[in-house]
Scaffold this active site. Structure first.
Site, mmCIF file in Angstrom:
data_model
loop_
_atom_site.group_PDB
_atom_site.id
_atom_site.type_symbol
_atom_site.label_atom_id
_atom_site.label_comp_id
_atom_site.label_asym_id
_atom_site.label_seq_id
_atom_site.Cartn_x
_atom_site.Cartn_y
_atom_site.Cartn_z
ATOM 1 N N ASP A 70 -4.398 2.738 0.561
ATOM 2 C CA ASP A 70 -3.903 4.116 0.632
ATOM 3 C C ASP A 70 -2.907 4.242 1.782
ATOM 4 O O ASP A 70 -2.688 3.296 2.536
ATOM 5 C CB ASP A 70 -5.067 5.127 0.638
ATOM 6 N N ILE A 115 -2.601 5.295 4.720
ATOM 7 C CA ILE A 115 -2.840 5.069 6.151
ATOM 8 C C ILE A 115 -3.482 3.716 6.436
ATOM 9 O O ILE A 115 -3.764 3.394 7.585
ATOM 10 C CB ILE A 115 -3.725 6.173 6.760
ATOM 11 N N LYS A 116 -3.746 2.912 5.420
ATOM 12 C CA LYS A 116 -4.474 1.663 5.644
ATOM 13 C C LYS A 116 -3.543 0.589 6.246
ATOM 14 O O LYS A 116 -2.347 0.812 6.392
ATOM 15 C CB LYS A 116 -5.116 1.195 4.341
ATOM 16 N N ASN A 117 -4.110 -0.578 6.576
ATOM 17 C CA ASN A 117 -3.332 -1.614 7.277
ATOM 18 C C ASN A 117 -2.104 -2.032 6.481
ATOM 19 O O ASN A 117 -1.064 -2.324 7.066
ATOM 20 C CB ASN A 117 -4.210 -2.827 7.598
ATOM 21 N N ILE A 118 -2.229 -2.133 5.147
ATOM 22 C CA ILE A 118 -1.044 -2.157 4.287
ATOM 23 C C ILE A 118 -1.265 -1.120 3.199
ATOM 24 O O ILE A 118 -2.409 -0.796 2.862
ATOM 25 C CB ILE A 118 -0.727 -3.543 3.656
#
Ligand SMILES: *Cc1c(COP(=O)(O)O)cnc(C)c1O
Length: 354
Positions: free
Chosen positions: A159, A161-164
């Site tokens: 999603d 805001i995740k790391n990718i």
């Protein structure tokens, strides 16, 4: 742009390319879906977890983990956490075992997997499946191996805001061929072998359906974004670690504020929570920081207090009840500078001291 120019926007060859890249990354197969929540839901369903079953899960997680369990008809059983890593305390989980318990869902809070070996040993002793919610842990290692490279079933989120990110998205990573086959069909409404046909550039017009499926597939647009983001993982990882180490250094002189004991040669920090001192007024601190232009987060409200998941018969959860109200997440994303981190720390200290 290539996907848009081709005008095939649904699930096709670009998703296959992203899955192949993820397979290289993890060293075993990955199946892409449209959210991390869908990944968890399909993983649970593929384990034949359903109505009346129970899944052990730390209360301190995003509500997505709980809702994914509830979506199968099973009951999420809220467990307490280890006060140092804020991950599932399997000794507490063991006390909540019942004949209905089918699985345990550890959550890799902030990117750290906690005592994952202990959780697997516990699961093996008790005959439980393990579905890892690794939404925070893309790129992290555990004991020298990539999170996702080992373990029963490991679910990630892409999603925003995740790391990718792939815009929205997620994937299921496992070495279990039976689970892979089931989730590949289940993400496409249960249409048998539709993934394989789409990857051959065909469509399924005549088919059979033998199990419940969902509209959970990833689109080629999302996969194209995910592929570019995967290529930038090292850049994002380095930046997240640099910023988190700076927070650690700056906060080291404030022993009233506790931090997670991450080893940044293994962990990619997804969020940067601090534990405020007992009695601190988090609401006031957050609003003072916001007035100064610093937005903070709360990861998370415990799930066992939510109306839908409350269980009045449950054993108490003293650690999460004590810690959760004092957690405050400081800004952490690759577009921050070291000066931004210093300024966030100054505003936090200012807000704490009133
Ligand atoms: C983001 C997240 C999810 C869900 O992922 P989505 O892609 O937003 O559906 C699940 N668990 C945790 C811990 C998360 O942070």
């Amino acid at each position: 742009m290539a996907v848009l120019d081709k005008e095939f926007l649904g699930m096709g060859l670009e998703v296959q390319r992203f899955e192949n890249a993820l397979e290289t990354f993890f060293g075993r197969a990955a199946v892409c879906v449209n959210t991390g929540t869908a990944a968890l839901h399909l993983a649970l369903q593929a384990c034949e977890i359903g109505h009346g079953d129970e899944v052990l899960i730390p209360s301190l997680t995003y509500v997505a983990s709980f809702q994914a369990v509830a979506a199968t008809g099973a009951n999420p059983v809220a467990c307490d956490i280890n006060p140092s890593t804020l991950t599932l305390d399997w000794r507490d989980a063991e006390k909540r075992l019942s004949p209905k318990t089918k699985a345990v869902m550890p959550v890799h809070y902030s990117g750290g997997a906690g005592d994952l070996s202990g959780i697997y040993a516990f699961a093996e002793r008790c005959g439980l499946r393990v579905i890892e919610d690794a939404a925070h842990a893309f790129g992290s290692n555990y004991k020298g191996a990539r999170v996702g490279a080992n373990g029963d079933i490991v679910c990630f989120s892409f999603d925003g805001i995740k790391n990718i990110t792939s815009g929205e998205g997620g994937c299921i990573v496992t070495g279990d061929q039976n689970i892979l086959r089931k989730v590949r069909d289940a993400r496409l409404l249960g249409v048998e072998k539709d993934s394989e046909r789409r990857y051959a550039g065909e469509r399924s017009w005549e088919f059979d359906v033998t199990a419940q499926g969902w509209r959970y597939h990833m689109s080629d647009i999302m996969a194209a974004i995910g592929l570019v983001q995967l290529g930038r993982l090292e850049e994002f990882t380095d930046k997240r670690r640099l910023l988190a180490r700076r927070y650690d250094e700056q906060l080291a002189s404030f022993p009233r504020l506790s931090r997670l004991p991450h080893n940044y040669s293994e962990v990619v920090p997804h969020i940067y929570p601090v534990l405020l001192p007992d009695g601190a007024d988090r609401k006031t601190i957050r609003s003072r920081m916001l007035d100064a232009g610093v937005q903070t987060g709360v990861h998370y409200q415990p799930n066992h207090v939510l109306t839908f998941f409350r269980d009045s018969d449950a054993l108490p959860l003293p650690v999460v009840d004590n810690i959760a109200p004092r957690l405050l997440s400081l800004p952490l994303h690759p577009d921050l500078s070291l000066a931004d981190v210093d300024s966030c720390v100054n505003h936090l200290i200012g807000a704490l001291n009133g």
